[in-house]
Structure formats: C-alpha cells, structure tokens
Design a protein around this motif. Sequence first.
Motif, PDB file in Angstrom:
ATOM      1  N   GLY A 415       0.836  -1.190   0.000  1.00  0.00           N
ATOM      2  CA  GLY A 415       0.000   0.000   0.000  1.00  0.00           C
ATOM      3  C   GLY A 415       0.870   1.239   0.000  1.00  0.00           C
ATOM      4  O   GLY A 415       2.104   1.162   0.058  1.00  0.00           O
ATOM      5  N   ALA A 416       0.228   2.391  -0.053  1.00  0.00           N
ATOM      6  CA  ALA A 416       0.970   3.644  -0.042  1.00  0.00           C
ATOM      7  C   ALA A 416       1.546   3.900   1.349  1.00  0.00           C
ATOM      8  O   ALA A 416       1.095   3.332   2.350  1.00  0.00           O
ATOM      9  N   ALA A 417       2.560   4.774   1.406  1.00  0.00           N
ATOM     10  CA  ALA A 417       3.178   5.107   2.684  1.00  0.00           C
ATOM     11  C   ALA A 417       2.166   5.769   3.603  1.00  0.00           C
ATOM     12  O   ALA A 417       1.371   6.604   3.174  1.00  0.00           O
ATOM     13  N   GLY A 418       2.196   5.364   4.881  1.00  0.00           N
ATOM     14  CA  GLY A 418       1.318   5.960   5.874  1.00  0.00           C
ATOM     15  C   GLY A 418      -0.064   5.350   5.946  1.00  0.00           C
ATOM     16  O   GLY A 418      -0.913   5.820   6.710  1.00  0.00           O
ATOM     17  N   MET A 419      -0.320   4.278   5.180  1.00  0.00           N
ATOM     18  CA  MET A 419      -1.650   3.671   5.149  1.00  0.00           C
ATOM     19  C   MET A 419      -1.886   2.683   6.284  1.00  0.00           C
ATOM     20  O   MET A 419      -2.969   2.107   6.371  1.00  0.00           O
ATOM     21  N   GLY A 420      -0.895   2.415   7.109  1.00  0.00           N
ATOM     22  CA  GLY A 420      -1.113   1.546   8.258  1.00  0.00           C
ATOM     23  C   GLY A 420      -0.768   0.093   8.025  1.00  0.00           C
ATOM     24  O   GLY A 420      -1.347  -0.794   8.662  1.00  0.00           O
ATOM     25  N   LYS A 421       0.179  -0.173   7.140  1.00  0.00           N
ATOM     26  CA  LYS A 421       0.578  -1.566   6.867  1.00  0.00           C
ATOM     27  C   LYS A 421       1.194  -2.196   8.112  1.00  0.00           C
ATOM     28  O   LYS A 421       0.924  -3.368   8.436  1.00  0.00           O
ATOM     29  N   THR A 422       2.015  -1.438   8.808  1.00  0.00           N
ATOM     30  CA  THR A 422       2.679  -1.988   9.993  1.00  0.00           C
ATOM     31  C   THR A 422       1.665  -2.362  11.064  1.00  0.00           C
ATOM     32  O   THR A 422       1.711  -3.460  11.633  1.00  0.00           O
ATOM     33  N   ALA A 423       0.734  -1.463  11.346  1.00  0.00           N
ATOM     34  CA  ALA A 423      -0.282  -1.759  12.358  1.00  0.00           C
ATOM     35  C   ALA A 423      -1.125  -2.956  11.950  1.00  0.00           C
ATOM     36  O   ALA A 423      -1.513  -3.785  12.788  1.00  0.00           O
ATOM     37  N   LEU A 424      -1.410  -3.079  10.650  1.00  0.00           N
ATOM     38  CA  LEU A 424      -2.196  -4.212  10.172  1.00  0.00           C
ATOM     39  C   LEU A 424      -1.472  -5.529  10.435  1.00  0.00           C
ATOM     40  O   LEU A 424      -2.066  -6.496  10.930  1.00  0.00           O
ATOM     41  N   LEU A 425      -0.171  -5.580  10.124  1.00  0.00           N
ATOM     42  CA  LEU A 425       0.585  -6.814  10.347  1.00  0.00           C
ATOM     43  C   LEU A 425       0.684  -7.137  11.830  1.00  0.00           C
ATOM     44  O   LEU A 425       0.640  -8.310  12.220  1.00  0.00           O
ATOM     45  N   CYS A 426       0.834  -6.115  12.643  1.00  0.00           N
ATOM     46  CA  CYS A 426       0.895  -6.366  14.089  1.00  0.00           C
ATOM     47  C   CYS A 426      -0.424  -6.926  14.597  1.00  0.00           C
ATOM     48  O   CYS A 426      -0.445  -7.838  15.436  1.00  0.00           O
ATOM     49  N   LYS A 427      -1.517  -6.395  14.086  1.00  0.00           N
ATOM     50  CA  LYS A 427      -2.837  -6.907  14.485  1.00  0.00           C
ATOM     51  C   LYS A 427      -3.022  -8.333  13.981  1.00  0.00           C
ATOM     52  O   LYS A 427      -3.579  -9.186  14.689  1.00  0.00           O
ATOM     53  N   LEU A 538       4.782 -16.906   6.056  1.00  0.00           N
ATOM     54  CA  LEU A 538       5.626 -15.715   5.913  1.00  0.00           C
ATOM     55  C   LEU A 538       4.775 -14.599   5.327  1.00  0.00           C
ATOM     56  O   LEU A 538       4.193 -14.748   4.249  1.00  0.00           O
ATOM     57  N   VAL A 539       4.703 -13.485   6.049  1.00  0.00           N
ATOM     58  CA  VAL A 539       3.967 -12.310   5.579  1.00  0.00           C
ATOM     59  C   VAL A 539       4.933 -11.140   5.543  1.00  0.00           C
ATOM     60  O   VAL A 539       5.608 -10.860   6.546  1.00  0.00           O
ATOM     61  N   VAL A 540       5.004 -10.474   4.395  1.00  0.00           N
ATOM     62  CA  VAL A 540       5.886  -9.315   4.255  1.00  0.00           C
ATOM     63  C   VAL A 540       5.050  -8.126   3.818  1.00  0.00           C
ATOM     64  O   VAL A 540       3.980  -8.281   3.231  1.00  0.00           O
ATOM     65  N   SER A 541       5.557  -6.927   4.121  1.00  0.00           N
ATOM     66  CA  SER A 541       4.871  -5.711   3.671  1.00  0.00           C
ATOM     67  C   SER A 541       5.868  -4.789   3.008  1.00  0.00           C
ATOM     68  O   SER A 541       7.074  -4.844   3.284  1.00  0.00           O
ATOM     69  N   MET A 542       5.342  -3.929   2.126  1.00  0.00           N
ATOM     70  CA  MET A 542       6.194  -2.983   1.392  1.00  0.00           C
ATOM     71  C   MET A 542       5.329  -1.932   0.737  1.00  0.00           C
ATOM     72  O   MET A 542       4.113  -2.126   0.548  1.00  0.00           O
ATOM     73  N   ASP A 543       5.939  -0.809   0.398  1.00  0.00           N
ATOM     74  CA  ASP A 543       5.224   0.238  -0.322  1.00  0.00           C
ATOM     75  C   ASP A 543       4.970  -0.213  -1.759  1.00  0.00           C
ATOM     76  O   ASP A 543       5.841  -0.822  -2.396  1.00  0.00           O
ATOM     77  N   THR A 544       3.808   0.107  -2.266  1.00  0.00           N
ATOM     78  CA  THR A 544       3.463  -0.292  -3.633  1.00  0.00           C
ATOM     79  C   THR A 544       4.400   0.341  -4.646  1.00  0.00           C
ATOM     80  O   THR A 544       4.670  -0.241  -5.699  1.00  0.00           O
ATOM     81  N   PHE A 563      -2.070  -8.438  -1.138  1.00  0.00           N
ATOM     82  CA  PHE A 563      -3.180  -7.818  -0.425  1.00  0.00           C
ATOM     83  C   PHE A 563      -2.865  -6.331  -0.255  1.00  0.00           C
ATOM     84  O   PHE A 563      -1.864  -5.979   0.373  1.00  0.00           O
ATOM     85  N   GLU A 564      -3.733  -5.482  -0.833  1.00  0.00           N
ATOM     86  CA  GLU A 564      -3.478  -4.039  -0.776  1.00  0.00           C
ATOM     87  C   GLU A 564      -4.188  -3.415   0.410  1.00  0.00           C
ATOM     88  O   GLU A 564      -5.360  -3.696   0.675  1.00  0.00           O
ATOM     89  N   VAL A 565      -3.468  -2.555   1.126  1.00  0.00           N
ATOM     90  CA  VAL A 565      -4.044  -1.782   2.228  1.00  0.00           C
ATOM     91  C   VAL A 565      -4.546  -0.465   1.638  1.00  0.00           C
ATOM     92  O   VAL A 565      -3.739   0.382   1.236  1.00  0.00           O
ATOM     93  N   GLU A 566      -5.847  -0.317   1.588  1.00  0.00           N
ATOM     94  CA  GLU A 566      -6.445   0.851   0.952  1.00  0.00           C
ATOM     95  C   GLU A 566      -6.771   1.917   1.998  1.00  0.00           C
ATOM     96  O   GLU A 566      -6.619   1.711   3.199  1.00  0.00           O
ATOM     97  N   ARG A 567      -7.265   3.062   1.517  1.00  0.00           N
ATOM     98  CA  ARG A 567      -7.558   4.181   2.401  1.00  0.00           C
ATOM     99  C   ARG A 567      -8.716   3.841   3.329  1.00  0.00           C
ATOM    100  O   ARG A 567      -9.591   3.039   3.013  1.00  0.00           O
ATOM    101  N   LEU A 568      -8.706   4.482   4.494  1.00  0.00           N
ATOM    102  CA  LEU A 568      -9.769   4.281   5.471  1.00  0.00           C
ATOM    103  C   LEU A 568     -11.020   5.064   5.069  1.00  0.00           C
ATOM    104  O   LEU A 568     -10.936   6.141   4.455  1.00  0.00           O
ATOM    105  N   SER A 569     -12.195   4.554   5.427  1.00  0.00           N
ATOM    106  CA  SER A 569     -13.444   5.257   5.179  1.00  0.00           C
ATOM    107  C   SER A 569     -13.653   6.338   6.249  1.00  0.00           C
ATOM    108  O   SER A 569     -12.959   6.363   7.274  1.00  0.00           O
TER     109      SER A 569
END
Length: 1633
Positions: A415-427, A538-544, A563-569
């Motif tokens: 996903g884009a930077a700042g979209m919360g990928k890190t928090a998502l993986l932690c959850k 194995l789950v990895v995250s990165m900027d699109t 899996f894309e992390v999209e913008r919040l509603s």
Amino acid sequence: MKTMAEHPDVNPQDVLRGQTDRGQRMKNRSNMIRVFVSSTVTDMSSERKALLERAYPEVLAFCRSLGLVLEVVDLRWGIRNVSSGDHDSCEIFLQEIQSCQRISAGPDFIALLGSRYGHRALPRLVPEKHFEVLLSKLSKNPEGVKQLSQWFLKDSNAVPPAYVLRPIAAHFPHYSDLRPESRPQHDNSVLSWRFTENQLLQLLRSAATAAEAAGDITAEQKQQFFTSVTEREFQQGLWNDNRKPSALLFVREVPRQRVRDGPKRLAKYMDLTADGLLDAEAQGLLTDLKSRLYISSKKILNLHCVELSKGSVDPKRKEHAQYLDSVCEQFVSQMKSRITAAVDSPAEGRPRKMWGSIEEEEETSDWMVEEVGQHVARSEELCRGLIGREGLLGKLSVAMWESTNVRHGPLVVHGAAGMGKTALLCKLAQEMQRVLKAGSVMVIRLLSARHPQRPDIDHVLCSVCLQVCLACGLSPPSPLIAGTHLELLRFFRNILAQVSQQGNTLFLVLDAVDQLSDQHQAHRLCWLPIHLPPNIHLVVSMDTSSEAFANMRLKVESLGSFFEVERLSRNEGKQMVESNLRAHQRTLTPEQSDAVLQSFESTGCPLHLRLILSAAKRWSSFTPLTEMHLSASTQEMMSQLFLMLEETHGKELVGGALGYLALAREGLLEAELRDVLSLDDDVIGEVHRYSLPPTPSLIRLPPLLWARLRRDLEDQLEERWTGGVATLTFNNRRLSEAISSRYLMSERRGRSHRILAEYFQGRWSGKLKLATLPGLSLLLSDRKVPPQPLWFAPGLANVRKLQELPYHLLHAGLWEELQQEVIGNAEWLYCKSRVCGVPSVIHDLDQSSQHIDCTETRLIRDALVLIKPTMDFLDSHMDMSLFFTELLARLCSLAPSFPSVIGRLCSQCEEWLLTCPEPTLIPKCSFLQQPGGALQHTLSGLQGGVLCLDVSVEAELLVLGLDDGVLMVWRLSDQQLLHTLLGHSGAVLSVKVIDSSSCCLSLAADGSLSRWSLMKGQQLLCIQEAVPVDSSPSSVHLHLSEQSQLIYVYSCTQVKVWTQEGAELFSSSGEDGSVVLGVLEESVFSLTDSGLVRIFHPLHDAVETQLENSLTRLSLVKTVVSPKRGKVFVATREGVLHQISRTGKHSAVEFPLVPSLLCVTEDEKLLIAAAERTLSLFNIDRDSVDKVLDLQHDDEVLSACVSSDGRLLASGAADQLIRIWSVTTGALLDSLCGSDAPVTSVVFCKGSVVSASAAAASVHLWNLKYDTRHKPAAHIPSGSAHVAITRDADRVFFVRQSSQREVMSWNNSTGSLSERLSVSAQVCCLELAQHKRLLLCGLTSGTVLIYPLALPQETLCIPPPESLCRVLCVAVSTHEKHVAVAYEDSVCLFEISARDSVPTVEGPLHRFPLSLLHGPLSSMALLSDRRLLYGTSCGEVRLHDLSSGAGSALEPHRSRVTCVMGSNWGTHALVGSEDAVQRLWALTPLTLDHTMEYKGFLFEGVLSAAFSESDHFVFTGSQDRTVKVWDVQTGNLLYVQYVYSPVVRMVTFRNGFVALSQQGAVIREVFHCPDDIGPDYNPLKNVKAQYRVTSREKNRDVQQNSVSDPQDFNPAQFNLNFMSMLRAKPSSTCVIL
C-alpha cells in the motif's frame, strides 16, 4: 517508554515464542543515571553553578568508567523566571521527575533547599466541580467571581470537563514580547500579571479555605492553591517514590539575618510579596517543609549553615568557597556510593551488562530476548491504534489457514506510505497468536523501527534464525555461518524446513522489507523464499511504489498472494478519532469533529489522521475553527505542525532540535541534544536575542526550553533502547523526511553535521567557543560539553562516538579529520570492530568511498573484509594485538605506496606491538592475503569444485556446474547468488545458457539432462539416460540448434536429439563403430571404421565423403566446431589437423602439437590449442591454418579464452596463475595470482575475467583495470610437494605436486620464477645449507644432488648407495660442516668442505643401518657433535652417535614424527608428531625437559619448527594453521597466531623466523616478549584450544606436572561438518574480495 527492570513473571521462552501478551511486561535494563535537580531559580544558583562546573564532570567520568550514561536535568538553569505564558512549567517539572524515576538505574532526584519556599503558581486546570464550588464561596464578591471567570474558561473537551487558565497573553499581549521597542509595554504587562496573579491566588485560597471548612473539598485539594512548585517536586521526588533511597538532599540554613539585610538585598534568597515585602506565609510554609524533611529524610540529608554576605553566596569569600567545596564533595561521594550500590545489586537480580565493554560476554539468549521483546512490545502498542481493516484481516487469515498443510508462497501486504501496513501486520500477528496452538512460534520484525538506519538483511536473517532456534530448541547458527551471507541463507531455509518437520507452526512477519539496506541487493529479494514448507507462514509488507514490490511481482505470479491496504473510510476515521481521544481523556465539539473528518476524508490516510489528532487533543471546546489549522494532506499537516512549533518555541530552536534528531544515525540522548544545541550559535543567538545569559562566560541552552519543545513533540518522538541506553528519535519515517526537506537544506545540513562531528570529537570540551550575542560583539564562553575519548576506561568504549562520529565527519566534509581519526586510526578500527562489529566499520568505509575517491580507504575496507571471518570465528573477541597483527600482515607491503593513511596505520600497529606488555609476533611482510589487485570478488559458499560454467554477457549471469551435482546461478553485477538448482545426483558435466538468458541446460554424470528457468530457479524439464552414467566432462557435449531450437547431446559413440519440451526425436547408439566428431547447427559429423565421414541431419538424409588420408589409422585427440565457417576441426595424435566442412569438403594440414585444449574464439577467426606449457594461436580466417603466436607458460595450460574484441587472451595454468596476453603482439600483459588451485576454467565478461577450478570451491572475478600500486606480490603455487627457503627469504625452492622431476627456483623479490633445475628422478626432499648456500635434493633413485647457489653452473652429486634405496630425509648440521642422508635402509654422514672456493662433499664418513622392523624414518636433525636425532612414521624417536655407533631410544610418540629440530647452540632439540604432542629435550645431558600438548579444533600436529637465535624460544608451525611460540626454559606457551594455512617450513632469522605456508606465502616475523609477563596473561585468548605442559623438576630427575590450562575447551563443541570442510579445502576464513 518502559520501566527498566525485568519483570519477574515474564518467562524468556514465552518472549522468544513471540507471545504478544507478554510484550508490554518486558522491560529494558537501564545503563542510565538520570537525576532531576530541584531548587528555586535564584536562591541556590551559586550551588547549582558549582555543581555544574566541578561535581557533574567528576560524576560523569565515574559513570562512564562503569559503562553508565549520566544525564542531569536542571530545568531552572540558565533562566531568570520559570513562568511561561501557558502556565505549564509545573506539569513539565513533574513529568521530568517521573521520567528520571522511570529511566534511572540509580539516583534520580537531587533536592537543593535554601531560604526561599519558591513560586506558588496558579493551577492550570481546575476540575469543573471544584471550580464551581469555589465560585459559590465567592458569591459575596462579584468582582472576584468576574475576575476568575475572565481568566478561567470551561473546557468541555476535557473528560471530565475542567476550567483552564487562559494564557497570560490573552489579557496582556506584550507579556512575552521581548523586543527592545516593546520594552515599556512588556514591563507593564509583567507588572500587571504579578498583581493579577496575586489577586487570583488570594481569591482561590480564600474560596478553598471556605470550601474545606464546609467539607466541600479535601485538605489536599485545598493545598494545591498554597503549595509551591518546589514542594510539589519534593513530594514527587522524595515521598511518592517508595523504592530504596534514590535521592540526595542538601539544605542550607542562614543562622541569623542582620537588620541591614532588608527585603531588597535578600530578594534573591527570600520570598517576597507582589508589593516587595517579605512573604511571611511563604516563610511559614518553608519552615513546615524543612521540618518534614528533617524528620522523614534524615538518611539523605546534608545540612549546611551559611551566613550570607551582602545577601548572597560569594565564591570569593573563603567560608563560602569552603561551603561550596563541601557541597560538591558530598554530592560526588554520595552519588558514587549510590551508583555503585545500584550497579552491584541490579534490580533484575542478575549481573548488569556494561555498555561498551569489550571484556564482558553477553549470553546470546539475553540480547535476543531483549531485541524480540522490543519488537513484540512495539507491535502490541501499534495494535491498540488500529481501527477497522476487519475484511483485510479476514482475507489474510483465510489465505494462511488454507495453505497450512501444503507447500505455499509468502503473502504480500502492500500500500501507499502511511496507510497503516505496519499496524495491520501487528494486528494480524496478535489475532493469529490467539488461534495458533501452544507450541507455535511468532517472529515479528518491524524493519522500519530504527529509521533513518536501514537494517542489513544479514542481521535480520541472523536475528530471525536465532529466535527460531532458541524457541524451538534447535542449534543456533555458528559465528562463521552468521557472518557469511550464503551460509546464512542456507541456514535460514534449513531452519524453516526443520521447524516444519517437527510439526511446529512458525508465523514470520517482516514489515517494511523495502526499508532494508542495499547490502547484498536485498531489494531484489533473492533472500526471500518463494516456496514455503507446510506450517510455515511468511507475511511481508512494502510500499506499492517501491523497487522491492516490483521485484516481488516478478517472483510471485499468483495475484492471490497480494493484499493491498487501501484508504480508510470516513466511518473508520471517526472510530479512530473517538478511540484516540478517549485514551487521552479528551473529546471534540461536533463542529471540530466534523472539521477533522472532512480534512481526513481527502486522504483516508491513518498517518494524516494521527497528525491531526496530535493537534486536536490540545484543542479546548472554545478554540475557534480559525485557529485549528487543518490541512488536506499529510505533507501539509506536517508543515502546520512545524509552523506551530516555530511560533511557540522559535524557528532556530525548532529547526536545530528537529534537524539534529533527524541527522543522528542512532538518535540522540537528551543530554547530547542539549549539548549540541548549546554548541549551535544560531540557536544560542535566538535564545539570547533580547537578553544576555545569566553567566556570559558559561553559555548553554536553558534545559527548560528543550523540555517545553519535547512536551509539544511527545506524539512524534520515541525512545529507542539499545544496550540499556535510551536515545530519542522520530517514530515516523515520513516525518523525518519532511524535517530533512524543511530544515536540512544543503548549507544547513553541512553545518549541522559539522556541529555534531565537533561534539563527538570533543573539540569544545574544556575550551572556550566564540559567540556573537546582542550587545556583545565577541564573547568567548564555555559551553560545558563533556570530553569524548575513544575509551572511557580500559576495555570500556565510547559507544556513542563510535556510532556517530564517522557519519558526521563524512557528511560535514571534514575528510582530513575522517582519515586521521577514523580510517587511518588503528585503535579506532579495533575499538569499533570489537564493540559494534566489523560489518559496521566496513559500512562506514563503504559510505566514505561513495563520497571520497580514496584508494587507501577502499584497501583498508577490503582488509577488514578479509579479517571479518576471523572476528566472526572468535565471536568478535579478538584482542588488540591480534587485530593489529592481522592488519600489518595484510597491509604492510602497501605502506610504501600509500604512506599517508596506510603507512601511518601500519606504523601505529607496529609501534603498539613493540610496546605491547604481552608477547606478540610482529609481521615484517604481507603474508596474509592482502587487499587490492585485480581480484575483485570471490564467489564462495560452493560445496564442490567447478567442472563447467557459462556466462550470459547480456544478462550478466554466471551459471556454474559443480562436481556435487549442484548448479549455482550468480548475478555478476552485484555478485549475488540468485539460485541454487538441485536435481542432479552426479557431477554437472556441461551447462549452456539459452533463450535469451532466461533458461539454461545442464548435463550430469548421473546421465540426466535438465532444463531450468533462470528467472524462477525451477526445473522445467528432466530427461534421464541422456548420456552414459559416470561420463567425464570432456567426453560429452551439449548443443542447441539456433534454427529449430532442438537439443543435441552427443558423445564419441552416440547422438540424441530432443525438443525443448522433452520429446525425443532421434537416438543413435554408435553400434556401427562410428565416432561422433561434432554437431554443426543440425548436422551431425561422424567417422566410420572405413574412414568415411558421415554428415547427416538426424531427421533427413546423410552425405558421406571419403577422407584422402583415412582416419582409421590415426588417433583422434580433440575436435572443435566452427559454426560460422561451417567446419569441424579434428586434431590427431600424429600431428595432423583436419578440416571438414558441412558440404563434405575436407583438407588436412600438419599441426605442430598434440593439444589437450582446442577451441575457437568468439569471432571464429582464431583457433586456440594448448599442449603442456605452450598455448598456440592459429589464424583460421582463411582456408589455411597459420600459426600466429606461441605463448610459453611455466606449467601446463588448462584453459584459455579470448575477449570479445579479440585483443586480449586469458589463460589458466596448473601453476595457479592467470596470464593476460596481447593477441596482437603476444606480450604478457599481466599475471594474476590468488587462485590457489589449478585454473581449469576462464572466461571474459565485459572487461573482467571469471576463473574457476575443478579443485576449488570458489569462483574468482578479476578486474583487469586496477591500480598496479596495490597488486599483491606473486608467490609459489599452493600445495607444493617440497619446499625450502633461504633465511633472508630472497629465494624459495619448490617442487610441484604434478611434476616432481623439476626443482623450481623462485625469486621472492621479483615474484617470478628464476630458474628450473631438472633432475633425473622424482624429488623426495629439499634441504638448504643456509650459510654455505647449498641446495640439497634427495631423489627416489637414492641420488642427492647439491646445487651451490653462488655457482649456478656447478652441480654436486652424492651417488646412491649400493642398495639403490630412495632418499627419505636430508639434514645439515648446525654449523653446516656435515650432512646426513637417510635412505630406506641406512643413514650416511658426509662432510661438507671446500676446495678452491668450490664446495665439495666427502664421505660417507659414517654409516649405520636402519632396522626394517621399525617404521621408515620420517624426520631427523643432525647435531653439531655428530649425533643424529630422528623419528619414524611409527612414532619412535632415537638418538644415534654416528662417531661411536651408540644409540638410545627416547620416549616414543603415538603417531608419526613430523618434525625434529635442533637448537642453534646445540643445547636442545624439539620433536613433534601428528598427535599434537611435542617434546623438548635437553641434549647435555640427554633429558626430557618438557612435554607440550596442544589441542584445538584440528589435531594434526606439528609440521615445522625453528629456535630463536638465542635459543630462548622455539617457534612451531602446525597443521591447524597456527604459529606458536614456546618458552624453552619453562615449556610454557607464550603466543598463538592464526595464519590461515599450515606452515610447512621454518628458518631462524634474527629475533624471529622466516617461514613458508602451504599456500605458498612467505612469512617473516619478529617476536616481541617483555621481560615480565603478567600472571593473568592467557596465550589462548584468541583461539579456541587448550594446552598442557609437563616438565621435569630441574634439580632432580623426577617429573612434575606444570599444567597451564587457562581456558577450558571441549573439542566436541565444534561443528564436525565445519572441521571436515577445513580439512578438505583451504580455510573458509580466507574469503577473498
């Protein structure tokens, strides 16, 4: 932000398994002493200044000597008034006290109390209920109610609601305006506020008194309107902390007050009312406070009685100076005592790890638990801020659940930077932890957690492997594996397989893999396994938009894995707002909430919303919308944050503080940040723009200014704990980038780097720095910054200096200082290598090379790369002497060519070694592999020799076929291993890159043919029985038709054809006796028994032609195909070269050699043929074959290749050299030394040469355009059968393993072969008479040839005995008067004399037979008195007197005697054997002095020895690749040095020795031994071994054990696979660049 002791309920094993519910309870061990200094502003100013100048530096030095960091927080220093317009000072002070109590490992509070009670400030917040009660008590005072209502407004955003005191500027706008033109208004505002504040306090106090009397509020609630800020600090620091005493208390009493000392004179030391009178109420409260202190704090009380002079403490007065000295002495002694007590009994109940210590060893599990705990705790913290994303979490969970029991690939979150990928993986990790079974392991790595530093992939993989191994009970990676990238990758994949086989579940989360450093081209993701075994997730995250994501799309085909992390509603944003504000006990008005959501809706970015909330939680309900400053993008919101900070705190202070934090490599300690800001003249100029500092000679940033700024930055900062020390940095990478773009433009960035560099240099410590302030044109002031030595104490390094200084020197452009203090500083290189690891030093030097074009920097960097394996093997516990020795042994030959840095570095090493208080060997030449030269890189990690290779120049791919059946695919541009292809069970015989480098074909000795994808590393096709099993590489050939893309495989007897899909089209077994000559495109050439050449297409008709000279009578040697010319060349043993064209045309010419190598160049204009030592080039551009060049070599030519432009030829030979020739002139342009094995493959690739050997598990890349100043000196070939060396090391004689009928004379000065000495039979041994310069060669025929080195034309001969037995050994006596020759059946003694200056040999003078019942004689020494000491292959040792014929048996060895050496003065002899036992015999009388046993990880024993000139020491060279020094008198081991190769010959030279290693290197060293060696000296500190010496008692002939075993060592602890690897091939620590 965690407390600092380890929680007793936390099980480290739970942490290693990643249990997130334990993360928050994991606490860091603190190595910090942080104390808050509490006092009034003016009353104790003299005491605080004295402490700053005298006491703090001493306590700082003491803390540093213990590996502790000292931070003193004195928020009242440097200011005249603590009151701020926002009334937040008291809250800041109390927060700082709590921070000190949380962080400090020892004392945390210092109380200074004099005659002043302190400022009693208005409370900033009053709860709604309390305030309304107070107003009700003032109902009879409407003016008072009105005044309170004007200053206190209700804030409904507080939960529960509260009344907040308005800023002073709301009513007195000039209160904070310090401009000179506004001075009258400012003074009027200040005066007005004093009266107003006093009125408000009186109103609140009267109301509170009435409310308490009525029972509406408690006494404690009432007291907040009477208590001073100082007393509140005392309450927090002294009485609210229930731990053991962690505070110091100093009270100053004034015995009497003279009448003339009125209020004006005592204004600094007494409390006054607003109208200037003494405040009696305050004095009463002060008396009560002191009484309480005297009762409750006796143990920490330091009471002083001082009579003021003119209303002040004057340090110039004797009694006052004595008082200040006493305060400082008490402070220092009590701080030291408290700190020592805290260190000796740490809170966690286990020994504290000293920060920066090189002496202490920390358990791997300890630091692993700490690192894992930090990631888990951070993960838990991020989980709490996640709102929404349930759908995406569900998809990820289902994908993992479905792939649990099958092989699968990794999942990619992007996903884009700042979209919360890190928090998502932690959850996700938290949710999976709840459903996984108890034995599962959760590994979380937040790779962006240490920005701006990017983690190295090796560190990440090693950390992951360690955690998994410790959690699952598996063997962790050894230091050598952890330090070698390829070995680490193999280990990582093996660990995943092992965990899967155990049936355990492993969940591995790698967040932000796009933030990895460039090490090993990590963004290309070659390290990432694409196929995972069951139960491994194995789950990895990165900027699109990252490079890593683009590469991941190429590696993983399935879109279902992404899996894309999209913008919040808007609704999710609203939930996030409510959750965040609720956690801070805040809310928003409907209008404010709507404005927040409207701004957020434009991006839907969680980071954007967090920035908005950081500001929104400070809004009151009456904050107008115009003052909220919301922005529609994340970047704009950051800009608004910066503007708000600048308006509140000043642009220079904000820019400086944020800029320094962003620039620091590892963040900054708060004390460091305050120091650096104090050195920044722009910041100091802004702070004192309108007022001079209280003490102009001592200028620092007032700490309160930073404390206020930090309070406003609390949502953007985080503490990072490393080694028990907390540094400050930003918690968001994008914020750091925004700060850099706003505050760190080129000029400002360079200046900031310079200030940081000067700080960590310690440039301004104890020195005056020039400052320019208003009203003072030039001012020299002390900034009171601490010194920055490299070592705080012996063995205790300045870690912060090591981390930060190189980076800031480089980027400040201080390159000369960088070279002097870092690159060319031997002590720095050692210190940082030991404390931070060699990779960190290499990284520093890599960065320097990117900015500075300095050859010396690159050479030193490469030298450290060569040293790294040794450091890894020793777990980085190499001591300074060994480190300096390694540097010298690699760099000293470069010193004359590079004197400025390398020369100075070598001088430092040598000077230190010469004054070393312990024994050491000092190199006098570069005998270890030196950096530089043509050798650019070594591709290591291979498990076998290279039998074949192919290069794709376009794709820069190298494909290797190994003798163990493995194919390895490397990318040459960055020397990265892309794939290890497994599938063949026999040696790979041939490889060919096809399909525009996307695929390759391989043939193996197991008979299989395979087709592979080079993009994915997968086997696409496997055909069994393609060739006969156990074929040799030269007997089978692989061909791909360019037109039809058919695959041809042929040997001399058969041809097979397949399509690329594996369909067999043709097979010919050669039953008719025909011989296959080659394949041209789709035509097969074969020769029948009758001499007919058949040219046929496997699917069409054949053409036959009769050769003019029938080949049936000729012996075919080599054939080669020339596709462009449509010809096959056939060379025969009879000296004929046949050319056969596709049309059947045939011609034959005489060929001058019988080639062992035959090939054509890329343009097919030249034919290359090699036979023995000759490489010939023939022009075949025309129909004729014309010889062009004959290139002579010193050994058999094994490989050759011509560059694509046809100008250069590279040849590889059995002498392990690669020679570069000019094709045009035939001139030898260069010889490349360093292969250490016969060069069987060589190929050009874009100006470089790739070489390999079937006998070595490595491939070398050579750069032909290099600086010849650092070309390594050539040496004799590795693994020579016999060697000898002159004592001055100018000549080396050797016999090759492959050809033992020649003795080679090597000129070591020129690095070239000077002479060949042909002999009539195979050489058995070589010996040198050093002084008479005679070379003695023993032959298998029994003859001994003697070559006088001074008379090259002469040769002497000792004829063989009548029995014609072979010579076993030759020994020359010490004075070189006699020589003993040992045959299989006897030993003869000859006399060496001279006639007419020509040496002669007379004899035999004596002869004695050898018993055939005993083992063959293996080694001997001829003593000066004609006694012969010898040992046999069975371990027997005998001493025979050749004059009398008497003999005696000495104590035998348990294995073959490998070394017998007599001393120079004839007093002792050393006998060594393969059983690692050596015995030192006294010869007069014959007694055994010492039995020395040494066992390391290899046990093959002693190979060579030499006594020092004085016979005080004996040097031994062993099979374990070490040189050892023993004391002859005591038998004790004095020194052990690892030299990477067994030392096979040693010769005494001055106070050291000259030696030859098995790799062919000449070693020249001197031994330095101090007169007194300390009792704690351990000669085994740099090796993993043990030794024992058994000595006889000198006065009696009885034995006594003198065990010297300073280091327990269990050989079984070593990896047996590693041991066998070391035995089978050169040491893996010899990693070549």
